[in-house]
Design a protein around this motif. Structure first.
Motif: not given
Length: 121
Positions: A8-13, A42-49
């Motif tokens: 899920q977006p925003g959840i990181i293991t 990050l499993r492909g998640q694109q996160l920003e500052m």
């Protein structure tokens, strides 16, 4: 937890196999502490500052899972100067009350003053 939840977006293991991996990932210079998360986790998640995230930190050596909310405060892009590993730094939320920071610093007792390089500095 199912694989769907971890994606899920925003959840990181974040899997930390041992004390050396924890030392390399820990960011003691951040208020409330924080951890570096390699791009590979990050499993492909694109996160920003500034993005809000929820970390599930697996301390394999200690058979523990620490849940903590935070936000992205550091990004090391691919090809960064100094051959640094690409990934993000997550600062723990003040709502945690320093609990996760204290737990991790207790596990790292005696190591925090080391001159060994980490994933961020």
């Amino acid at each position: 937890m199912s694989a769907d939840t971890a994606a899920q977006p925003g959840i990181i293991t974040l899997e930390l196999a041992d004390k050396q991996a924890l030392y390399a990932a820990y960011m003691p210079f951040l208020s409330n502490g924080g951890l570096f998360v390699p791009r590979s986790q990050l499993r492909g998640q694109q996160l920003e500052m500034g993005d809000e995230v929820f970390l599930l930190v697996n301390l394999v050596e200690h058979s523990e899972r620490l849940p903590v909310a935070g936000r992205v405060v550091w990004i090391t892009p691919r090809g960064a100067q100094g051959q640094r590993q690409p990934g993000i730094g997550v600062q723990f939320s003040s709502q945690d009350g320093g609990s996760t920071q204290q737990k991790l610093e207790s596990l790292l007792a005696g190591s925090l003053e080391s001159a060994r390089p980490t994933n961020t500095l």
